[in-house]
Scaffold this motif. Structure first.
Motif, mmCIF file in Angstrom:
data_model
loop_
_atom_site.group_PDB
_atom_site.id
_atom_site.type_symbol
_atom_site.label_atom_id
_atom_site.label_comp_id
_atom_site.label_asym_id
_atom_site.label_seq_id
_atom_site.Cartn_x
_atom_site.Cartn_y
_atom_site.Cartn_z
ATOM 1 N N GLU A 45 -18.245 -19.886 -4.062
ATOM 2 C CA GLU A 45 -16.848 -20.125 -3.687
ATOM 3 C C GLU A 45 -16.355 -19.249 -2.547
ATOM 4 O OE1 GLU A 45 -15.443 -22.752 -4.959
ATOM 5 O OE2 GLU A 45 -17.182 -23.023 -6.256
ATOM 6 N N LEU A 46 -17.049 -18.139 -2.301
ATOM 7 C CA LEU A 46 -16.689 -17.224 -1.221
ATOM 8 C C LEU A 46 -17.863 -17.063 -0.270
ATOM 9 C CD1 LEU A 46 -14.920 -14.492 -3.393
ATOM 10 C CD2 LEU A 46 -13.797 -16.041 -1.774
ATOM 11 N N GLY A 47 -17.540 -16.827 0.982
ATOM 12 C CA GLY A 47 -18.571 -16.546 1.974
ATOM 13 C C GLY A 47 -18.637 -15.043 2.208
ATOM 14 N N ALA A 48 -18.785 -14.659 3.469
ATOM 15 C CA ALA A 48 -18.856 -13.245 3.829
ATOM 16 C C ALA A 48 -17.477 -12.608 3.721
ATOM 17 C CB ALA A 48 -19.399 -13.087 5.246
ATOM 18 N N ILE A 49 -17.452 -11.375 3.203
ATOM 19 C CA ILE A 49 -16.205 -10.608 3.098
ATOM 20 C C ILE A 49 -16.462 -9.267 3.746
ATOM 21 C CG2 ILE A 49 -14.517 -9.611 1.530
ATOM 22 C CD1 ILE A 49 -14.650 -12.109 0.112
ATOM 23 N N THR A 50 -15.557 -8.856 4.627
ATOM 24 C CA THR A 50 -15.674 -7.570 5.302
ATOM 25 C C THR A 50 -14.381 -6.796 5.147
ATOM 26 O OG1 THR A 50 -17.157 -8.542 6.951
ATOM 27 C CG2 THR A 50 -16.190 -6.411 7.497
ATOM 28 N N LEU A 51 -14.492 -5.564 4.693
ATOM 29 C CA LEU A 51 -13.351 -4.675 4.532
ATOM 30 C C LEU A 51 -13.484 -3.540 5.532
ATOM 31 C CD1 LEU A 51 -10.898 -3.522 2.906
ATOM 32 C CD2 LEU A 51 -12.602 -2.345 1.479
ATOM 33 N N ASN A 52 -12.427 -3.293 6.295
ATOM 34 C CA ASN A 52 -12.360 -2.156 7.212
ATOM 35 C C ASN A 52 -11.126 -1.332 6.875
ATOM 36 O OD1 ASN A 52 -14.595 -2.552 9.109
ATOM 37 N ND2 ASN A 52 -13.529 -4.460 9.568
ATOM 38 N N VAL A 53 -11.347 -0.029 6.690
ATOM 39 C CA VAL A 53 -10.246 0.899 6.431
ATOM 40 C C VAL A 53 -10.292 1.960 7.507
ATOM 41 C CG1 VAL A 53 -9.238 2.531 4.790
ATOM 42 C CG2 VAL A 53 -10.369 0.460 3.951
ATOM 43 N N THR A 54 -9.154 2.168 8.173
ATOM 44 C CA THR A 54 -9.062 3.211 9.188
ATOM 45 C C THR A 54 -7.993 4.200 8.766
ATOM 46 O OG1 THR A 54 -7.566 1.847 10.482
ATOM 47 C CG2 THR A 54 -9.869 1.788 11.102
ATOM 48 N N PRO A 55 -8.283 5.508 8.918
ATOM 49 C CA PRO A 55 -7.303 6.537 8.512
ATOM 50 C C PRO A 55 -6.123 6.601 9.486
ATOM 51 C CG PRO A 55 -9.313 7.563 9.331
ATOM 52 C CD PRO A 55 -9.517 6.084 9.362
ATOM 53 N N LEU A 66 0.794 -1.229 0.000
ATOM 54 C CA LEU A 66 0.000 0.000 0.000
ATOM 55 C C LEU A 66 0.825 1.277 0.000
ATOM 56 C CD1 LEU A 66 -2.746 -1.022 2.594
ATOM 57 C CD2 LEU A 66 -2.825 -1.214 0.109
ATOM 58 N N ALA A 67 2.127 1.176 0.154
ATOM 59 C CA ALA A 67 2.986 2.356 0.302
ATOM 60 C C ALA A 67 2.869 3.329 -0.863
ATOM 61 C CB ALA A 67 4.438 1.932 0.497
ATOM 62 N N ASN A 68 2.641 2.843 -2.066
ATOM 63 C CA ASN A 68 2.558 3.719 -3.237
ATOM 64 C C ASN A 68 1.133 4.008 -3.681
ATOM 65 O OD1 ASN A 68 5.377 3.905 -3.462
ATOM 66 N ND2 ASN A 68 5.451 1.940 -4.513
ATOM 67 N N LEU A 69 0.160 3.669 -2.844
ATOM 68 C CA LEU A 69 -1.239 3.904 -3.182
ATOM 69 C C LEU A 69 -1.575 5.382 -2.949
ATOM 70 C CD1 LEU A 69 -3.466 1.968 -4.157
ATOM 71 C CD2 LEU A 69 -4.248 1.840 -1.805
ATOM 72 N N ALA A 70 -1.875 6.089 -4.018
ATOM 73 C CA ALA A 70 -2.200 7.513 -3.925
ATOM 74 C C ALA A 70 -3.585 7.690 -3.292
ATOM 75 C CB ALA A 70 -2.180 8.132 -5.316
ATOM 76 N N PRO A 71 -3.824 8.804 -2.641
ATOM 77 C CA PRO A 71 -5.167 9.050 -2.118
ATOM 78 C C PRO A 71 -6.197 9.009 -3.235
ATOM 79 C CG PRO A 71 -3.604 10.625 -1.218
ATOM 80 C CD PRO A 71 -2.892 9.876 -2.305
ATOM 81 N N GLY A 72 -7.318 8.354 -2.969
ATOM 82 C CA GLY A 72 -8.363 8.270 -3.982
ATOM 83 C C GLY A 72 -9.345 7.149 -3.704
ATOM 84 N N LEU A 114 -15.339 -4.593 -3.297
ATOM 85 C CA LEU A 114 -15.705 -3.785 -2.139
ATOM 86 C C LEU A 114 -15.075 -2.399 -2.293
ATOM 87 C CD1 LEU A 114 -14.895 -6.904 -0.929
ATOM 88 C CD2 LEU A 114 -16.226 -5.880 0.885
ATOM 89 N N PRO A 115 -15.892 -1.336 -2.409
ATOM 90 C CA PRO A 115 -15.351 0.009 -2.618
ATOM 91 C C PRO A 115 -14.810 0.617 -1.318
ATOM 92 C CG PRO A 115 -17.735 0.078 -2.489
ATOM 93 C CD PRO A 115 -17.341 -1.368 -2.407
ATOM 94 N N PHE A 116 -13.780 1.451 -1.473
ATOM 95 C CA PHE A 116 -13.243 2.194 -0.329
ATOM 96 C C PHE A 116 -12.486 3.417 -0.821
ATOM 97 C CE2 PHE A 116 -9.665 -0.369 -1.591
ATOM 98 C CZ PHE A 116 -8.524 0.340 -1.239
ATOM 99 N N GLU A 117 -12.196 4.323 0.102
ATOM 100 C CA GLU A 117 -11.398 5.498 -0.198
ATOM 101 C C GLU A 117 -10.118 5.417 0.616
ATOM 102 O OE1 GLU A 117 -11.795 10.346 0.039
ATOM 103 O OE2 GLU A 117 -13.611 9.124 -0.156
ATOM 104 N N TRP A 118 -8.993 5.718 -0.026
ATOM 105 C CA TRP A 118 -7.692 5.628 0.645
ATOM 106 C C TRP A 118 -7.060 6.999 0.744
ATOM 107 C CZ3 TRP A 118 -5.382 2.153 3.505
ATOM 108 C CH2 TRP A 118 -4.024 2.298 3.771
#
Length: 170
Positions: free
Chosen positions: A160-170, A115-121, A141-145
């Motif tokens: 093939e997949l069950g539940a997926i949860t994404l958490n992003v914290t600033p 993630l080090a080179n992931l620009a804000p967006g 799964l959409p998110f803002e970085w």
């Protein structure tokens, strides 16, 4: 003066993402089938135009005594087309063995190489799974970085997949 302001803005964005964290919990469901094989799974971050921004994980058959699982990676069709075919396997910190039935957690800090080179967006985390003598499934799964507040996104697989949860914290 404009260049200096732009550079300061970029430095601030980079500093903001240093403390950011991305956590993904994904479930591989138990299937009642005669011949069960663990799924191959790819997880990546894509830009809004669906180009690959970062590779997070690729789980495949890594026991070379049984067979070279890299030959089946192309069955992860979207991942393969979006950059998988350009990678030299194994990829340190990204690739690993297939996982058993159950919940699995992937955690990344803003300073981690993925993630080090992931620009804000705005981005999507994409999870694709495929299984021998089975099906294929893809979830986004959409998110803002890095974001300004905690974000949560969920998706539910059907096969093939069950539940997926994404958490992003600033």
């Amino acid at each position: 003066m404009t260049k200096l302001a732009g550079a300061m803005l970029l430095m601030g964005a980079s500093a903001a993402s240093l403390g950011a964290e991305l956590n993904l919990k994904l479930e591989i469901p138990r299937l009642d089938v005669a011949e069960y094989h663990r799924p191959y799974v790819a997880v990546w971050v894509e830009n809004q135009d669906q180009s690959t921004a970062a590779q997070l994980a690729v789980w495949y058959q890594t026991d070379r005594k049984k067979e070279d699982g890299t030959q089946w990676l192309k069955d992860l069709r979207q991942w393969w087309r979006r950059g998988g075919r350009e990678l030299q396997m194994p990829v340190d910190g990204v690739t690993g063995a297939t996982r058993p039935v159950g919940a699995h957690v992937l955690s990344y800090q803003g300073t981690d190489k993925q993630l080090a080179n992931l620009a804000p967006g705005k981005y999507n985390v994409v999870v694709e799974a495929t299984r021998e003598v089975g099906g294929r499934e893809l979830l986004r799964l959409p998110f803002e970085w890095p974001g300004t507040q905690k974000q949560t996104a969920t998706a539910q697989g059907k096969t093939e997949l069950g539940a997926i949860t994404l958490n992003v914290t600033p």
